[in-house]
Write a protein that holds these residues in place. Structure first.
Motif, PDB file in Angstrom:
ATOM      1  N   GLY A   1       0.790  -1.237   0.012  1.00 46.18           N
ATOM      2  CA  GLY A   1       0.344   0.176   0.059  1.00 46.18           C
ATOM      3  C   GLY A   1       1.090   1.735  -0.020  1.00 46.18           C
ATOM      4  N   LEU A   2       2.195   1.028  -0.780  1.00 43.46           N
ATOM      5  CA  LEU A   2       2.826   2.504  -0.652  1.00 43.46           C
ATOM      6  C   LEU A   2       3.169   2.489  -1.543  1.00 43.46           C
ATOM      7  CD1 LEU A   2       5.870   1.820   2.498  1.00 43.46           C
ATOM      8  CD2 LEU A   2       4.233   3.039   2.185  1.00 43.46           C
ATOM      9  N   GLY A   3       3.150   2.481  -2.668  1.00 44.37           N
ATOM     10  CA  GLY A   3       3.208   2.676  -4.013  1.00 44.37           C
ATOM     11  C   GLY A   3       2.674   4.223  -4.461  1.00 44.37           C
ATOM     12  N   LEU A   4       1.640   3.896  -4.985  1.00 38.33           N
ATOM     13  CA  LEU A   4       0.979   5.134  -5.349  1.00 38.33           C
ATOM     14  C   LEU A   4       1.015   6.135  -3.740  1.00 38.33           C
ATOM     15  CD1 LEU A   4      -2.739   4.126  -6.411  1.00 38.33           C
ATOM     16  CD2 LEU A   4      -0.941   4.568  -7.898  1.00 38.33           C
ATOM     17  N   ALA A   5       1.574   5.929  -2.726  1.00 43.16           N
ATOM     18  CA  ALA A   5       1.978   6.633  -2.023  1.00 43.16           C
ATOM     19  C   ALA A   5       3.113   7.905  -2.473  1.00 43.16           C
ATOM     20  CB  ALA A   5       1.807   6.471  -0.381  1.00 43.16           C
ATOM     21  N   ILE A   6       4.166   6.651  -3.231  1.00 41.26           N
ATOM     22  CA  ILE A   6       5.387   7.419  -3.505  1.00 41.26           C
ATOM     23  C   ILE A   6       5.207   8.076  -4.301  1.00 41.26           C
ATOM     24  CG2 ILE A   6       7.847   6.495  -4.205  1.00 41.26           C
ATOM     25  CD1 ILE A   6       7.805   3.833  -2.838  1.00 41.26           C
ATOM     26  N   VAL A   7       3.677   7.551  -5.650  1.00 39.07           N
ATOM     27  CA  VAL A   7       4.033   8.322  -6.725  1.00 39.07           C
ATOM     28  C   VAL A   7       3.647   9.385  -6.448  1.00 39.07           C
ATOM     29  CG1 VAL A   7       2.631   8.432  -8.353  1.00 39.07           C
ATOM     30  CG2 VAL A   7       3.405   6.239  -8.299  1.00 39.07           C
ATOM     31  N   ALA A   8       2.529  10.185  -5.197  1.00 33.59           N
ATOM     32  CA  ALA A   8       2.372  10.719  -5.273  1.00 33.59           C
ATOM     33  C   ALA A   8       3.173  11.672  -4.620  1.00 33.59           C
ATOM     34  CB  ALA A   8       1.155  11.333  -3.901  1.00 33.59           C
ATOM     35  N   GLU A   9       4.217  11.271  -3.420  1.00 33.16           N
ATOM     36  CA  GLU A   9       5.428  11.933  -3.255  1.00 33.16           C
ATOM     37  C   GLU A   9       5.846  12.826  -3.933  1.00 33.16           C
ATOM     38  OE1 GLU A   9       5.495  13.758   0.277  1.00 33.16           O
ATOM     39  OE2 GLU A   9       3.478  12.579   0.478  1.00 33.16           O
ATOM     40  N   ILE A  10       6.485  11.734  -4.906  1.00 28.08           N
ATOM     41  CA  ILE A  10       7.407  12.515  -5.823  1.00 28.08           C
ATOM     42  C   ILE A  10       7.315  13.246  -6.505  1.00 28.08           C
ATOM     43  CG2 ILE A  10       8.722  11.339  -8.153  1.00 28.08           C
ATOM     44  CD1 ILE A  10       9.224   8.592  -6.574  1.00 28.08           C
ATOM     45  N   GLY A  11       4.993  12.651  -7.711  1.00 27.97           N
ATOM     46  CA  GLY A  11       4.871  14.124  -8.972  1.00 27.97           C
ATOM     47  C   GLY A  11       5.710  15.852  -7.568  1.00 27.97           C
ATOM     48  N   ARG A  12       4.865  15.697  -6.371  1.00 26.05           N
ATOM     49  CA  ARG A  12       4.506  16.640  -5.401  1.00 26.05           C
ATOM     50  C   ARG A  12       5.893  17.344  -4.896  1.00 26.05           C
ATOM     51  NH1 ARG A  12       2.672  14.647  -1.024  1.00 26.05           N
ATOM     52  NH2 ARG A  12       0.241  14.773  -1.563  1.00 26.05           N
ATOM     53  N   ALA A  13       7.103  16.598  -4.786  1.00 28.50           N
ATOM     54  CA  ALA A  13       8.141  17.405  -4.440  1.00 28.50           C
ATOM     55  C   ALA A  13       8.684  17.874  -5.959  1.00 28.50           C
ATOM     56  CB  ALA A  13       9.000  16.007  -4.449  1.00 28.50           C
TER      57      ALA A  13
END
Length: 464
Positions: free
Chosen positions: A425-437
């Motif tokens: 359950g961390l894959g899309l969370a990582i996607v969101a954080e990278i996009g935000r960064a």
């Protein structure tokens, strides 16, 4: 006492006291000096006019002895260059207004004693009105002006009475200001102290409330005054900060709980397999046991790697941002994958970290492949100054109500899309954080017959 002297209230009150004391002292001194000059200049002007009038009479050829016939209502005295008195105002006794020491042509102030003036004689009519009366019998104070005659044979002294009542009033004003200015300055200081004390009451209330708020009670808020001043803005900022802290602590607590749960499951499985293998070595195939243990270790390794990456994304943005072509990112991520089709429209280029962008796309494709039925499509394009990455699958899709929640950490949906084969359950969370960064956005777009996840990143041209 030292604490009190360092308080804002005392410093503001002291500053107000000193500033008002200096300002009032300067203004008072200027007013007194100006009034003194006006008072003295009035008598000086009259004295000079009277002396000039005597000089004009003498310049017409009149003798000093004839001045009593030509000059009325004037105080004067005429001497030779050696100081011998030749004429004076009637009623003024000898040497009444001539300055001591025989000063030639300079203004001076002379005091007439009661015996220096005889207003009772008939001859005193010529200067009685100018000398006035001395009701208290203390004598008179005269301002004396000296002017030489036109032929320089005589020295003419004209005089005018200094306004004693005005001088007395001025002296009274001087004494009043001397005592009143410090009192008024002190009063201003006290008023400033009270005003600051009243103004700082909301600050003290905020401080007291913040002091009582603990790390486990961030739901409390500081009292905000019913005003639009800086203190109200401070309270609003403090409450906003507390809300962010509350959200961060709650999120961190939930993240820690979920992470411990996710770590506990593979660890428990690994321990169980090892304990069974040690307890019954003759009943289990050690190769199968090691193979299963290796799968659990791999799962732990992936989970820890994801957690470390999320920690880095939380703490800082990418340090090295370089122009990255999205077509190259797509080609690198899709190399060797089956069932994934790539569509490149134009040459979209963004400013970012290539490694993290590849991780972003890899997570999106992994997520899509776990839930698709037939295949996945990856599109890279440019739109309105953004580089756009879109990943589309034909799986069960994402419900509208879960489109925001799906990017939270350790979130796995309860529908058919949640039947995960190993994701934490961390894959899309990582996607969101990278996009935000990278200054971009990640969202679930509307799509019939599956899910479509779209990442928008500012293009390199827009940032340059």
């Amino acid at each position: 006492m030292r604490k009190f002297l360092r308080t804002t209230r005392f410093r503001v009150a002291l500053t107000a006291f000193l500033a008002s004391l200096i300002a009032l002292s300067v203004v008072s001194a200027w007013l007194v000096l100006d009034a003194q000059n006006r008072l003295g200049n009035g008598a000086a002007q009259v004295a000079r006019e009277r002396a000039a009038a005597i000089v004009q009479v003498l310049n017409t050829g009149a003798a000093p002895a004839d001045l009593r016939l030509h000059v009325r209502a004037s105080i004067y005295e005429v001497t030779t260059r050696t100081g011998e008195r030749v004429a004076s105002c009637p009623g003024l006794r000898s040497g009444g207004i001539v300055p001591d020491g025989g000063i030639l042509y300079r203004d001076s102030v002379q005091d007439l004693k009661p015996g220096d003036v005889d207003l009772a004689s008939q001859e005193s009519i010529g200067c009685a009105s100018a000398l006035g009366e001395d009701p208290e019998g203390n004598g008179l104070r005269l301002h004396v002006a000296a002017i030489p005659s036109g032929d320089s044979k005589y020295r003419v002294f004209g005089a005018a009475i200094v306004d004693e009542s005005g001088q007395a009033a001025l002296d009274s004003v001087r004494v009043t200001l001397l005592a009143g200015v410090p009192v008024i300055a002190l009063l201003i200081g006290v008023i400033a102290w009270l005003a600051v004390r009243r103004s700082l009451r909301p600050v003290e209330a905020i401080r007291s409330e913040v002091a009582e708020i603990g790390a486990h009670d961030l739901s409390r808020r500081v009292p905000a005054p019913d005003s639009a001043d800086e203190i109200a803005k401070l309270a609003e900022t403090m409450n906003t900060m507390l809300a962010r802290l509350d959200t961060a602590v709650t999120r961190q607590s939930r993240f820690t709980s979920d992470a411990s749960h996710e770590l506990r499951t593979p660890l428990a499985s690994l321990r169980t397999q090892l304990e069974v293998l040690l307890a019954h070595p003759d009943r289990l195939d050690w190769r199968d046991a090691c193979r299963n243990a290796l799968l659990d270790v791999t799962r732990l390794q992936d989970l820890v790697g994801d957690l470390v990456l999320l920690g880095k994304l939380d703490n800082a943005a990418p340090e090295r941002l370089t122009p990255v072509r999205l077509s190259e990112v797509v080609e690198s991520c899709l190399s060797g994958r089956q069932g994934v089709r790539a569509v490149i429209e134009g040459d979209p280029t963004v400013l970012g970290d290539r490694g993290r962008l590849e991780r972003l796309l890899r997570n999106l494709v992994d997520n899509a492949q776990r839930h698709t039925r037939t295949g996945v499509e990856v599109t890279a394009s440019t739109m309105d100054g953004f580089g756009v990455l879109a990943v589309t699958d034909d799986g069960p899709g994402i419900p509208t109500g879960d489109r925001e929640r799906v990017f939270d950490r350790f979130v796995r949906l309860d529908d058919g899309r949640a039947r995960d084969d190993g994701g934490a359950g961390l894959g899309l969370a990582i996607v969101a954080e990278i996009g935000r960064a990278h200054g971009g956005t990640v969202e679930v777009a509307d799509h019939d017959g599956g899910a479509r996840l779209v990442v928008r990143l500012p293009s390199a041209e827009a940032r340059s």
